[in-house]
Design an enzyme around this catalytic site. Structure first.
Site, short mmCIF file in Angstrom:
data_model
loop_
_atom_site.label_atom_id
_atom_site.label_comp_id
_atom_site.label_asym_id
_atom_site.label_seq_id
_atom_site.Cartn_x
_atom_site.Cartn_y
_atom_site.Cartn_z
N HIS A 128 13.66 19.65 11.47
CA HIS A 128 14.39 19.27 10.24
C HIS A 128 13.84 19.96 9.00
O HIS A 128 14.35 19.73 7.90
CB HIS A 128 14.36 17.76 10.07
CG HIS A 128 15.18 17.06 11.11
ND1 HIS A 128 16.50 16.73 10.94
CD2 HIS A 128 14.86 16.68 12.38
CE1 HIS A 128 16.95 16.16 12.03
NE2 HIS A 128 15.98 16.12 12.93
N SER A 134 13.03 12.82 11.16
CA SER A 134 14.49 12.78 11.10
C SER A 134 15.07 11.42 10.76
O SER A 134 16.22 11.32 10.37
CB SER A 134 15.06 13.24 12.43
OG SER A 134 14.64 12.36 13.45
N LYS A 168 20.36 22.94 13.46
CA LYS A 168 20.49 22.25 12.17
C LYS A 168 20.70 23.29 11.07
O LYS A 168 21.84 23.74 10.88
CB LYS A 168 19.27 21.34 11.97
CG LYS A 168 19.14 20.38 13.16
CD LYS A 168 18.08 19.38 13.04
CE LYS A 168 17.79 18.70 14.37
NZ LYS A 168 18.91 17.98 14.98
N1 PMP Z 1 13.22 17.79 17.66
C1 PMP Z 1 13.57 16.97 16.66
C2 PMP Z 1 12.54 16.47 15.73
C3 PMP Z 1 14.91 16.58 16.50
O1 PMP Z 1 15.26 15.75 15.52
C4 PMP Z 1 15.87 17.08 17.41
C5 PMP Z 1 17.34 16.76 17.29
N2 PMP Z 1 17.71 15.71 16.56
C6 PMP Z 1 15.45 17.92 18.43
C7 PMP Z 1 14.12 18.27 18.53
C8 PMP Z 1 16.43 18.44 19.44
O2 PMP Z 1 17.14 19.49 18.92
P1 PMP Z 1 18.57 19.92 19.51
O3 PMP Z 1 19.55 18.87 19.06
O4 PMP Z 1 18.81 21.23 18.88
O5 PMP Z 1 18.47 19.96 20.98
#
Ligand code: PMP
Length: 402
Positions: A213, A185, A244
């Protein structure tokens, strides 16, 4: 001594940002006009920092599904699935996710964060060993900590380092849990999943991949990186989020291991929190159907991110990785990056400011996130703003709204 002493460093950082008149971490979007437009500080702004990869947040079918669920099932579940019962939609979504990935079963959590927390804290206990990519998301680290597992990082996207560590583990490698993401990310780079799978084949162990992602972005059917590389069967636990590409909230894991069902009885982040609301489940189910139904959104997304990546490269910006919906512009200096981020906002472009410790190697990143809902005109406007600032960076004098 006060319990607030540990807040001092953060208070100083906040103070510094206040003096600059820049606070990228408390941006308020006053009005959301579409997946790619909002009003910030009274100014029409292109939203290019949303993770709304397929632009489904305003999809009429998703909104209709949400309305129907609200009317027929109410606003919330008011409790956890274990204590208060599951709704039909929870289980249906789990089965649909399993079918989408061709896995035996699935489990839904209330957020993506909780999916990692819930899976890892249950899979990896104090007697277990975890090897995780150093750049893994905070939720992965937190999940390992909650379960009390021994965990070691391998160098980001360096399968040789992983192999060395597996070798050193000897017999224990067979029971080691390896964790990577699909698309990372921060920089938008992809995991070398093929090599990682080969290491698992050689030494044994289990593999968990977080496709947060890459779901909806990569692969013929949009399953993610594992699908793109033909490796879904080799992944023991595929984790993802609804927040997402699917435009909702929640998280999941799918797996062929029969033990997945037992996670429900053991996982504290599954048991001790309220289940996703009916509206959230209905939106997600519809978004998954839309995602699975065709490739047009993924193709449009790809055209968009390739266009932005090419535009920013041509301007000479240093970018984090090859084209993907996450396009990170790398800066050498914190102040310069903050000023740039703020100048972009003043030109009506909202992107993300990423600072250490959230970034790898202490980098300063101005991160764009591209959506299928962006028009070429919007992409070109974003490029135009980057071009303008390259020629004459605005001065950090005005307040964020100035
Ligand atoms: N895993 C990864 C790789 C993420 O980038 C994120 C959120 N940025 C999450 C899990 C958490 O997801 P959520 O925001 O839906 O709780």
């Amino acid at each position: 001594m006060s319990i607030f002493d540990k807040f001092k460093a953060m208070a100083e950082t906040r103070h510094e940002l206040d003096l600059l008149g820049i606070d990228p971490f408390s941006v308020q979007i006053d009005d959301i006009l579409s997946p790619t437009e909002g009003i910030i500080n009274g100014r029409p702004t292109i939203l290019a920092g949303t993770n709304n990869y397929l632009g489904l947040t305003f999809d009429p079918e998703c909104i209709a599904a949400t309305h129907e669920a609200l009317e027929h099932e109410g606003t919330g579940t008011t409790g956890s699935r274990m204590a208060n019962g599951s709704y039909t939609g929870h289980r249906k979504l789990e089965q649909e996710l399993a079918e989408f990935y061709g896995k035996r079963d699935g489990i839904v959590f209330s957020t993506g964060y909780l999916a990692n927390l819930g899976m890892l804290s249950t899979l990896a206990g104090p007697d277990d060993m975890v090897l995780l990519d150093a750049d893994c998301h905070a939720s992965i680290y937190d999940g390992c900590r909650l379960g009390g597992a021994r965990f070691l990082r391998f160098r980001h996207n360096k399968p040789d380092d992983l192999a060395r560590r597996m070798e050193r583990l000897g017999d224990k490698a067979k029971n080691t849990l390896i964790i990577t993401e699909g698309l990372y990310s921060m920089l938008g780079d992809r995991a070398p999943l093929k090599e990682i799978v080969e290491i698992k084949r050689e030494y044994g162990g289990y593999l968990l991949v977080d496709e947060a992602h890459s779901l909806g972005v990569l692969g013929e059917r949009g399953c993610g990186l594992a699908e793109e590389l033909g490796l879904i069967e080799d992944i023991d636990f595929l984790v993802g989020t609804f927040s997402k590409s699917l435009g909702g909230a929640g998280g999941f894991c799918v797996s062929d291991h029969a033990e997945l069902d037992l996670i429900r009885y053991l996982s504290r982040p599954y048991i001790f929190t309220a289940s996703p609301s009916p509206a959230t489940i209905a939106t997600t189910r519809q978004a998954l159907r839309t995602l699975a139904a065709g490739t047009h959104l993924r193709k449009k997304l790809q055209e968009n991110y390739e266009r932005l990546h090419a535009g920013l490269s041509a301007l000479g910006y240093t970018l984090g990785a090859d084209p993907s919906p996450v396009i990170a512009v790398v800066f050498d200096d914190k102040l310069e990056s903050l000023q740039f981020w703020n100048d972009l906002l003043q030109l009506g472009i909202y992107v993300n400011m990423m600072l250490p410790p959230a970034t790898p190697n202490g980098m300063f990143l101005v991160r764009c996130s591209v959506s299928a809902a962006h028009t070429f005109e919007q992409i070109d406007t974003i490029c135009g703003a980057f071009a303008e600032l390259q020629v004459s960076p605005m001065k950090v004098t005005a307040m964020q709204g100035g």
